[in-house]
Design a protein around this motif. Sequence first.
Motif, PDB file in Angstrom:
ATOM      1  N   SER A 178      79.031  34.025 114.909  1.00  0.00           N
ATOM      2  CA  SER A 178      80.159  34.768 114.370  1.00  0.00           C
ATOM      3  C   SER A 178      80.253  34.640 112.860  1.00  0.00           C
ATOM      4  CB  SER A 178      81.456  34.256 115.013  1.00  0.00           C
ATOM      5  OG  SER A 178      81.636  32.887 114.716  1.00  0.00           O
ATOM      6  N   ALA A 179      79.278  33.988 112.203  1.00  0.00           N
ATOM      7  CA  ALA A 179      79.330  33.806 110.752  1.00  0.00           C
ATOM      8  C   ALA A 179      78.152  34.466 110.073  1.00  0.00           C
ATOM      9  CB  ALA A 179      79.363  32.314 110.424  1.00  0.00           C
ATOM     10  N   GLU A 180      77.519  35.428 110.736  1.00  0.00           N
ATOM     11  CA  GLU A 180      76.346  36.090 110.187  1.00  0.00           C
ATOM     12  C   GLU A 180      76.424  37.587 110.450  1.00  0.00           C
ATOM     13  OE1 GLU A 180      73.253  34.228 112.386  1.00  0.00           O
ATOM     14  OE2 GLU A 180      72.996  32.629 110.927  1.00  0.00           O
ATOM     15  N   GLN A 217      71.481  45.934 109.438  1.00  0.00           N
ATOM     16  CA  GLN A 217      72.455  44.859 109.576  1.00  0.00           C
ATOM     17  C   GLN A 217      73.816  45.311 109.053  1.00  0.00           C
ATOM     18  OE1 GLN A 217      71.374  40.712 108.842  1.00  0.00           O
ATOM     19  NE2 GLN A 217      69.378  41.413 108.094  1.00  0.00           N
ATOM     20  N   VAL A 218      74.860  44.729 109.627  1.00  0.00           N
ATOM     21  CA  VAL A 218      76.231  44.977 109.187  1.00  0.00           C
ATOM     22  C   VAL A 218      76.982  43.653 109.150  1.00  0.00           C
ATOM     23  CG1 VAL A 218      78.420  46.141 109.685  1.00  0.00           C
ATOM     24  CG2 VAL A 218      76.266  47.304 110.180  1.00  0.00           C
ATOM     25  N   ALA A 219      77.755  43.436 108.092  1.00  0.00           N
ATOM     26  CA  ALA A 219      78.614  42.265 107.975  1.00  0.00           C
ATOM     27  C   ALA A 219      79.998  42.716 107.531  1.00  0.00           C
ATOM     28  CB  ALA A 219      78.037  41.261 106.979  1.00  0.00           C
ATOM     29  N   VAL A 220      81.023  42.121 108.132  1.00  0.00           N
ATOM     30  CA  VAL A 220      82.407  42.470 107.811  1.00  0.00           C
ATOM     31  C   VAL A 220      83.130  41.209 107.356  1.00  0.00           C
ATOM     32  CG1 VAL A 220      84.565  43.457 108.668  1.00  0.00           C
ATOM     33  CG2 VAL A 220      82.374  44.268 109.577  1.00  0.00           C
ATOM     34  N   PRO A 221      83.614  41.150 106.107  1.00  0.00           N
ATOM     35  CA  PRO A 221      84.380  39.983 105.654  1.00  0.00           C
ATOM     36  C   PRO A 221      85.646  39.791 106.487  1.00  0.00           C
ATOM     37  CG  PRO A 221      83.684  41.330 103.790  1.00  0.00           C
ATOM     38  CD  PRO A 221      83.392  42.123 105.027  1.00  0.00           C
ATOM     39  N   ASP A 222      86.091  38.545 106.594  1.00  0.00           N
ATOM     40  CA  ASP A 222      87.298  38.239 107.355  1.00  0.00           C
ATOM     41  C   ASP A 222      88.483  39.089 106.909  1.00  0.00           C
ATOM     42  OD1 ASP A 222      86.469  36.304 109.190  1.00  0.00           O
ATOM     43  OD2 ASP A 222      86.516  34.728 107.664  1.00  0.00           O
ATOM     44  N   ALA A 223      88.643  39.213 105.600  1.00  0.00           N
ATOM     45  CA  ALA A 223      89.787  39.955 105.065  1.00  0.00           C
ATOM     46  C   ALA A 223      89.751  41.412 105.497  1.00  0.00           C
ATOM     47  CB  ALA A 223      89.817  39.848 103.538  1.00  0.00           C
ATOM     48  N   SER A 224      88.578  42.017 105.480  1.00  0.00           N
ATOM     49  CA  SER A 224      88.451  43.416 105.882  1.00  0.00           C
ATOM     50  C   SER A 224      88.698  43.584 107.371  1.00  0.00           C
ATOM     51  CB  SER A 224      87.062  43.942 105.523  1.00  0.00           C
ATOM     52  OG  SER A 224      86.824  43.868 104.135  1.00  0.00           O
ATOM     53  N   SER A 225      88.216  42.629 108.155  1.00  0.00           N
ATOM     54  CA  SER A 225      88.411  42.691 109.597  1.00  0.00           C
ATOM     55  C   SER A 225      89.890  42.583 109.948  1.00  0.00           C
ATOM     56  CB  SER A 225      87.623  41.571 110.282  1.00  0.00           C
ATOM     57  OG  SER A 225      87.825  41.574 111.675  1.00  0.00           O
ATOM     58  N   SER A 226      90.600  41.693 109.251  1.00  0.00           N
ATOM     59  CA  SER A 226      92.019  41.474 109.542  1.00  0.00           C
ATOM     60  C   SER A 226      92.872  42.667 109.147  1.00  0.00           C
ATOM     61  CB  SER A 226      92.515  40.216 108.808  1.00  0.00           C
ATOM     62  OG  SER A 226      91.792  39.070 109.218  1.00  0.00           O
ATOM     63  N   LEU A 262      87.188  48.097 111.828  1.00  0.00           N
ATOM     64  CA  LEU A 262      86.309  47.058 111.301  1.00  0.00           C
ATOM     65  C   LEU A 262      86.357  45.784 112.132  1.00  0.00           C
ATOM     66  CD1 LEU A 262      86.883  47.488 107.452  1.00  0.00           C
ATOM     67  CD2 LEU A 262      85.288  48.661 108.983  1.00  0.00           C
ATOM     68  N   ALA A 263      87.178  45.790 113.181  1.00  0.00           N
ATOM     69  CA  ALA A 263      87.238  44.650 114.102  1.00  0.00           C
ATOM     70  C   ALA A 263      86.839  45.073 115.513  1.00  0.00           C
ATOM     71  CB  ALA A 263      88.641  44.049 114.102  1.00  0.00           C
ATOM     72  N   ALA A 264      86.098  46.194 115.612  1.00  0.00           N
ATOM     73  CA  ALA A 264      85.717  46.723 116.922  1.00  0.00           C
ATOM     74  C   ALA A 264      84.687  45.834 117.601  1.00  0.00           C
ATOM     75  CB  ALA A 264      85.177  48.136 116.779  1.00  0.00           C
ATOM     76  N   SER A 269      82.761  34.942 106.285  1.00  0.00           N
ATOM     77  CA  SER A 269      83.946  34.386 105.637  1.00  0.00           C
ATOM     78  C   SER A 269      84.169  34.935 104.232  1.00  0.00           C
ATOM     79  CB  SER A 269      83.842  32.859 105.589  1.00  0.00           C
ATOM     80  OG  SER A 269      82.644  32.463 104.927  1.00  0.00           O
ATOM     81  N   ASP A 270      83.101  35.153 103.484  1.00  0.00           N
ATOM     82  CA  ASP A 270      83.234  35.556 102.081  1.00  0.00           C
ATOM     83  C   ASP A 270      83.040  37.055 101.905  1.00  0.00           C
ATOM     84  OD1 ASP A 270      83.600  32.897 101.332  1.00  0.00           O
ATOM     85  OD2 ASP A 270      81.426  32.579 101.131  1.00  0.00           O
ATOM     86  N   ASP A 271      83.804  37.600 100.981  1.00  0.00           N
ATOM     87  CA  ASP A 271      83.647  39.009 100.611  1.00  0.00           C
ATOM     88  C   ASP A 271      82.625  39.095  99.487  1.00  0.00           C
ATOM     89  OD1 ASP A 271      83.843  41.679 100.068  1.00  0.00           O
ATOM     90  OD2 ASP A 271      86.014  41.722  99.895  1.00  0.00           O
ATOM     91  N   SER A 272      81.368  38.822  99.842  1.00  0.00           N
ATOM     92  CA  SER A 272      80.270  38.846  98.872  1.00  0.00           C
ATOM     93  C   SER A 272      78.988  39.177  99.615  1.00  0.00           C
ATOM     94  CB  SER A 272      80.138  37.495  98.156  1.00  0.00           C
ATOM     95  OG  SER A 272      79.875  36.457  99.092  1.00  0.00           O
TER      96      SER A 272
END
Length: 388
Positions: free
Chosen positions: A20-22, A35-44, A142-144, A187-190
């Motif tokens: 859940s961190a990749e 690949q797709v990654a969603v930062p925590d802030a965007s998901s929330s 973004l949290a689908a 976790s990070d928006d980077s």
Amino acid sequence: MISRLATAALTAIAYSTLASAEPVQYCPISDICYQVAVPDASSSSNSGNIYLQLRAPTSYSWVAFGTGSAMADSNIFMMYTDGKGNVTISPRAGVGHIMPQYNAITQLTLLEGSGVTNDGKTMIANVRCGNCGSWSGGSMSLAASSADWIAAWKTGAAVDSTDKNAGIHYHDEHEQWAFDLTQGTVSDDSNPFVGVRQFDNNNRGVAGSGSFADPRTLIRGHGVIMAVTFGILYPLGSALMPLLGKWIIHASWQFLAFLLMWAGFGLGLVSSQRIKINFNSTHTKLGVVVVSLMGIQPILGMLHHRYFVKHQTRGLISHAHIWYGRSVIIMGIVNGGLGLKLATAANKYIIAYSVVAGVVFVTYIASALFGEFRRHQRKAGGWEKNSP
């Protein structure tokens, strides 16, 4: 060899822990991956940045993937070489089965790590999208846990253009799948792709420092462990009993193979989930059957040993243990070949696997015949009633 197998097993545990961190990844064919990654802030908040990666050999004119289950109303991201050692990432709107049109509204930024690498053989686009939660044709949570995505690609001459509206030829193939974005939360928006090892279509590292970033590393570990276990360890362990007549050596050897089998199964399970094969192939389905059936074999072996100690002869449980084990080993060897086919392995690996498996199998048959001959000789000589 054992240390390498142990490392691979530990890697599987690490992957399941950090899943859940990749970024989530899907490779519709062996040499193209998304690949797709969603930062925590965007998901929330269901808004903000998401991160995308497109990776393919430069033998492709262009590759693309986008949201939704069809081209119509899809938010599409297209990559092709720019002719200057880098890549162009082009946001486009899907309007049906015609060339997607450039969409200037989509906020795409090409990030560090993008470009043409591996001596010009691989193109990579690491991308940040600032508004991919919604677009003129639709929206995406973004949290689908099951977000639809599509992809397409075209082999041929490089586009070699910085024009984001460059003309392209009709795709060769296309694919559709679903991503669980909750498993791609970071976790990070980077940029999550910086410092991560990438692989070309020959599985050679081309950039970065991470050694277990690509699921094909897990697939190779799974393949090596299972090939060694079913092609070498289990058959030779079976041969030890008729050759040496020492049940403790036989049991210890097979127990080691049993543990390695489950480590290999864990690697296969994790990697199949990461590339979305799951249980949609004959190899994965048969693999589950084989390891499940082999899980019973130690119990049969224990019951056989107790019966022989008590009666000093083989019984029904003894023959069940022997022939059941032989059948499952053969199933495992066959499934190894199916795995090589699924991985589109080179012919040299298929030939090597077949030769080794064949030699070990002949050795096992010879040892079994020798064991039977020796057992009957002992019985005829009156040395003992029988031997295991």
